[in-house]
Design a protein around this motif. Sequence first.
Motif, PDB file in Angstrom:
ATOM      1  N   VAL A   1       0.868  -1.187   0.000  1.00 31.33           N
ATOM      2  CA  VAL A   1       0.000   0.000   0.000  1.00 31.33           C
ATOM      3  C   VAL A   1       0.898   1.228   0.000  1.00 31.33           C
ATOM      4  O   VAL A   1       1.823   1.329   0.817  1.00 31.33           O
ATOM      5  CB  VAL A   1      -0.935   0.019   1.223  1.00 31.33           C
ATOM      6  CG1 VAL A   1      -1.747   1.324   1.254  1.00 31.33           C
ATOM      7  CG2 VAL A   1      -1.876  -1.170   1.186  1.00 31.33           C
ATOM      8  N   THR A   2       0.643   2.138  -0.930  1.00 33.81           N
ATOM      9  CA  THR A   2       1.444   3.357  -1.042  1.00 33.81           C
ATOM     10  C   THR A   2       0.543   4.570  -0.867  1.00 33.81           C
ATOM     11  O   THR A   2      -0.672   4.494  -1.102  1.00 33.81           O
ATOM     12  CB  THR A   2       2.147   3.434  -2.408  1.00 33.81           C
ATOM     13  OG1 THR A   2       1.158   3.610  -3.437  1.00 33.81           O
ATOM     14  CG2 THR A   2       2.938   2.168  -2.693  1.00 33.81           C
ATOM     15  N   THR A   3       1.135   5.677  -0.491  1.00 31.32           N
ATOM     16  CA  THR A   3       0.324   6.880  -0.333  1.00 31.32           C
ATOM     17  C   THR A   3      -0.035   7.507  -1.670  1.00 31.32           C
ATOM     18  O   THR A   3      -1.035   8.215  -1.761  1.00 31.32           O
ATOM     19  CB  THR A   3       1.058   7.919   0.535  1.00 31.32           C
ATOM     20  OG1 THR A   3       2.344   8.173  -0.034  1.00 31.32           O
ATOM     21  CG2 THR A   3       1.191   7.435   1.969  1.00 31.32           C
TER      22      THR A   3
ATOM     23  N   ALA B   1      -9.523  10.880   4.752  1.00 35.26           N
ATOM     24  CA  ALA B   1      -9.361   9.503   5.232  1.00 35.26           C
ATOM     25  C   ALA B   1     -10.692   8.760   5.173  1.00 35.26           C
ATOM     26  O   ALA B   1     -11.724   9.283   5.599  1.00 35.26           O
ATOM     27  CB  ALA B   1      -8.823   9.516   6.657  1.00 35.26           C
ATOM     28  N   LYS B   2     -10.692   7.538   4.646  1.00 31.23           N
ATOM     29  CA  LYS B   2     -11.898   6.716   4.537  1.00 31.23           C
ATOM     30  C   LYS B   2     -11.654   5.374   5.223  1.00 31.23           C
ATOM     31  O   LYS B   2     -10.519   4.888   5.271  1.00 31.23           O
ATOM     32  CB  LYS B   2     -12.247   6.486   3.065  1.00 31.23           C
ATOM     33  CG  LYS B   2     -12.576   7.751   2.288  1.00 31.23           C
ATOM     34  CD  LYS B   2     -12.883   7.416   0.834  1.00 31.23           C
ATOM     35  CE  LYS B   2     -13.205   8.677   0.040  1.00 31.23           C
ATOM     36  NZ  LYS B   2     -13.461   8.376  -1.388  1.00 31.23           N
ATOM     37  N   PRO B   3     -12.718   4.743   5.751  1.00 31.06           N
ATOM     38  CA  PRO B   3     -12.549   3.434   6.389  1.00 31.06           C
ATOM     39  C   PRO B   3     -11.918   2.397   5.462  1.00 31.06           C
ATOM     40  O   PRO B   3     -11.181   1.518   5.915  1.00 31.06           O
ATOM     41  CB  PRO B   3     -13.986   3.051   6.758  1.00 31.06           C
ATOM     42  CG  PRO B   3     -14.694   4.359   6.916  1.00 31.06           C
ATOM     43  CD  PRO B   3     -14.087   5.268   5.891  1.00 31.06           C
ATOM     44  N   SER B   4     -12.177   2.505   4.174  1.00 27.52           N
ATOM     45  CA  SER B   4     -11.602   1.528   3.231  1.00 27.52           C
ATOM     46  C   SER B   4     -10.073   1.591   3.225  1.00 27.52           C
ATOM     47  O   SER B   4      -9.410   0.579   2.978  1.00 27.52           O
ATOM     48  CB  SER B   4     -12.140   1.774   1.823  1.00 27.52           C
ATOM     49  OG  SER B   4     -11.808   3.080   1.381  1.00 27.52           O
ATOM     50  N   TYR B   5      -9.510   2.782   3.491  1.00 27.58           N
ATOM     51  CA  TYR B   5      -8.059   2.894   3.543  1.00 27.58           C
ATOM     52  C   TYR B   5      -7.501   2.102   4.724  1.00 27.58           C
ATOM     53  O   TYR B   5      -6.427   1.492   4.636  1.00 27.58           O
ATOM     54  CB  TYR B   5      -7.630   4.352   3.669  1.00 27.58           C
ATOM     55  CG  TYR B   5      -8.080   5.261   2.560  1.00 27.58           C
ATOM     56  CD1 TYR B   5      -8.406   4.765   1.303  1.00 27.58           C
ATOM     57  CD2 TYR B   5      -8.185   6.634   2.760  1.00 27.58           C
ATOM     58  CE1 TYR B   5      -8.829   5.595   0.296  1.00 27.58           C
ATOM     59  CE2 TYR B   5      -8.601   7.480   1.750  1.00 27.58           C
ATOM     60  CZ  TYR B   5      -8.930   6.962   0.530  1.00 27.58           C
ATOM     61  OH  TYR B   5      -9.341   7.790  -0.477  1.00 27.58           O
ATOM     62  N   LEU B   6      -8.216   2.125   5.841  1.00 23.88           N
ATOM     63  CA  LEU B   6      -7.769   1.367   7.013  1.00 23.88           C
ATOM     64  C   LEU B   6      -7.733  -0.129   6.721  1.00 23.88           C
ATOM     65  O   LEU B   6      -6.813  -0.839   7.152  1.00 23.88           O
ATOM     66  CB  LEU B   6      -8.685   1.645   8.207  1.00 23.88           C
ATOM     67  CG  LEU B   6      -8.609   3.053   8.799  1.00 23.88           C
ATOM     68  CD1 LEU B   6      -9.653   3.221   9.900  1.00 23.88           C
ATOM     69  CD2 LEU B   6      -7.218   3.330   9.356  1.00 23.88           C
ATOM     70  N   LEU B   7      -8.729  -0.611   5.977  1.00 24.73           N
ATOM     71  CA  LEU B   7      -8.757  -2.036   5.629  1.00 24.73           C
ATOM     72  C   LEU B   7      -7.563  -2.398   4.751  1.00 24.73           C
ATOM     73  O   LEU B   7      -6.943  -3.454   4.913  1.00 24.73           O
ATOM     74  CB  LEU B   7     -10.074  -2.378   4.915  1.00 24.73           C
ATOM     75  CG  LEU B   7     -11.337  -2.277   5.768  1.00 24.73           C
ATOM     76  CD1 LEU B   7     -12.572  -2.536   4.915  1.00 24.73           C
ATOM     77  CD2 LEU B   7     -11.279  -3.263   6.939  1.00 24.73           C
TER      78      LEU B   7
ATOM     79  N   LEU C   1       4.809  15.351   3.305  1.00 19.62           N
ATOM     80  CA  LEU C   1       3.791  15.570   2.267  1.00 19.62           C
ATOM     81  C   LEU C   1       2.420  15.088   2.753  1.00 19.62           C
ATOM     82  O   LEU C   1       1.411  15.755   2.559  1.00 19.62           O
ATOM     83  CB  LEU C   1       4.159  14.830   0.983  1.00 19.62           C
ATOM     84  CG  LEU C   1       3.132  14.955  -0.143  1.00 19.62           C
ATOM     85  CD1 LEU C   1       3.205  16.341  -0.788  1.00 19.62           C
ATOM     86  CD2 LEU C   1       3.332  13.882  -1.210  1.00 19.62           C
ATOM     87  N   GLU C   2       2.400  13.893   3.392  1.00 19.96           N
ATOM     88  CA  GLU C   2       1.125  13.276   3.773  1.00 19.96           C
ATOM     89  C   GLU C   2       0.831  13.450   5.256  1.00 19.96           C
ATOM     90  O   GLU C   2       0.013  12.713   5.818  1.00 19.96           O
ATOM     91  CB  GLU C   2       1.143  11.782   3.452  1.00 19.96           C
ATOM     92  CG  GLU C   2       1.662  11.396   2.081  1.00 19.96           C
ATOM     93  CD  GLU C   2       3.124  10.947   2.088  1.00 19.96           C
ATOM     94  OE1 GLU C   2       3.894  11.464   2.933  1.00 19.96           O
ATOM     95  OE2 GLU C   2       3.476  10.106   1.239  1.00 19.96           O
TER      96      GLU C   2
ATOM     97  N   THR D   1      -0.524   9.734   8.798  1.00 24.78           N
ATOM     98  CA  THR D   1      -0.091   9.314  10.131  1.00 24.78           C
ATOM     99  C   THR D   1      -1.253   8.725  10.931  1.00 24.78           C
ATOM    100  O   THR D   1      -1.122   7.673  11.573  1.00 24.78           O
ATOM    101  CB  THR D   1       0.519  10.509  10.889  1.00 24.78           C
ATOM    102  OG1 THR D   1       1.596  11.051  10.119  1.00 24.78           O
ATOM    103  CG2 THR D   1       1.040  10.084  12.247  1.00 24.78           C
ATOM    104  N   SER D   2      -2.408   9.381  10.880  1.00 25.09           N
ATOM    105  CA  SER D   2      -3.562   8.871  11.632  1.00 25.09           C
ATOM    106  C   SER D   2      -4.048   7.548  11.055  1.00 25.09           C
ATOM    107  O   SER D   2      -4.481   6.648  11.799  1.00 25.09           O
ATOM    108  CB  SER D   2      -4.684   9.902  11.638  1.00 25.09           C
ATOM    109  OG  SER D   2      -5.122  10.169  10.322  1.00 25.09           O
ATOM    110  N   LEU D   3      -3.974   7.396   9.731  1.00 22.68           N
ATOM    111  CA  LEU D   3      -4.372   6.121   9.125  1.00 22.68           C
ATOM    112  C   LEU D   3      -3.463   4.995   9.601  1.00 22.68           C
ATOM    113  O   LEU D   3      -3.941   3.902   9.965  1.00 22.68           O
ATOM    114  CB  LEU D   3      -4.314   6.227   7.602  1.00 22.68           C
ATOM    115  CG  LEU D   3      -5.440   6.988   6.913  1.00 22.68           C
ATOM    116  CD1 LEU D   3      -5.148   7.130   5.427  1.00 22.68           C
ATOM    117  CD2 LEU D   3      -6.776   6.272   7.128  1.00 22.68           C
ATOM    118  N   LEU D   4      -2.159   5.248   9.605  1.00 17.91           N
ATOM    119  CA  LEU D   4      -1.221   4.221  10.051  1.00 17.91           C
ATOM    120  C   LEU D   4      -1.492   3.833  11.504  1.00 17.91           C
ATOM    121  O   LEU D   4      -1.504   2.646  11.858  1.00 17.91           O
ATOM    122  CB  LEU D   4       0.212   4.750   9.940  1.00 17.91           C
ATOM    123  CG  LEU D   4       1.012   4.456   8.680  1.00 17.91           C
ATOM    124  CD1 LEU D   4       2.423   4.972   8.842  1.00 17.91           C
ATOM    125  CD2 LEU D   4       1.011   2.977   8.358  1.00 17.91           C
TER     126      LEU D   4
END
Length: 305
Positions: free
Chosen positions: A27-29, A62-68, A83-84, A89-92
């Motif tokens: 998974v990449t940003t 940020a979307k829940p699908s990114y967390l999955l 950049l991100e 950071t919060s997603l990670l």
Amino acid sequence: MTIRTMFLSVALLSAIPSLALAKVQVVTTTEDLSALAREVGGDWVDATPIARGYQDPHFVEAKPSYLLKLKRADLYIQVGLELEVGWATSLLTNARNPRILPGNMGFMDASEGCNITQRPEGRVDRSLGDVHPLGNPHYWLDPGNGRIIARSIAQRLAALDRDHAKDYVANFARFEVKLAGKEKEWDTLLAPYKGVKVVTYHNSWPNFAGRFGLNVVNYIEPKPGIPPSPAHIHDLIEQVRSEAIPLVLVEPYFDPKLPEKVAREGGATFVVFPPSVGGTEEIKTYFDLFDAQVRRLREALENRG
């Protein structure tokens, strides 16, 4: 780094326990990093970006699908240099996947080892706009840095998936040969235009401009991330007119209204200039990105006569 040296680096990394993987889930940003992961990962990786190439990577909802996606990832790769910082950071942190947290083999900051420009000196605060204190994060727009990123990804994949380590090294070797050939082609095509003055919307292009000889003389944004005032636009139009600046380049995710006004009233050509893979429908690979940029520059300048 030679291919032989790369093999040695992989051997050293092999001291770290490897994963037994059907395919490495990457998974990449950004889409640029996924494109490079596919180049060196080949059939042995599934690479998925979070931000799409037509989005501003500074600001992603940020979307829940990114967390999955992150929860299932074996390897997470970010552009870095903050950049991100507003969203990744919060997603990670919330993905509950310790393998991809900083300090572990599943975390990779692609900026490490790259040629980073515009590292600010002295105090950095909001009075300077959205300045990145670690340097300009748009470094993938130099193919030399693309080579470094691809090599780093290949090494990391080889360490995570030792059963296919030789495949990753071989894929990188093929990528490097192709990139060297394309660099010669792009250099030749843009050689007549070295030193041409351009105005861009955001400060996205120091690496690209330095590599191919463009002269970025001003920006639609008076400071990074700061919207332009009427006075700034007026002064910019006067500059474009008085210096006969031929091009105004704009990333596809910015409102074109003011850049079009600057180009129209200053006598320049307005060009939508994608900075990322996926920025337009036809840009599907890292090579496509530079092919499209070189083509757009040449067409815009040649049409001016």
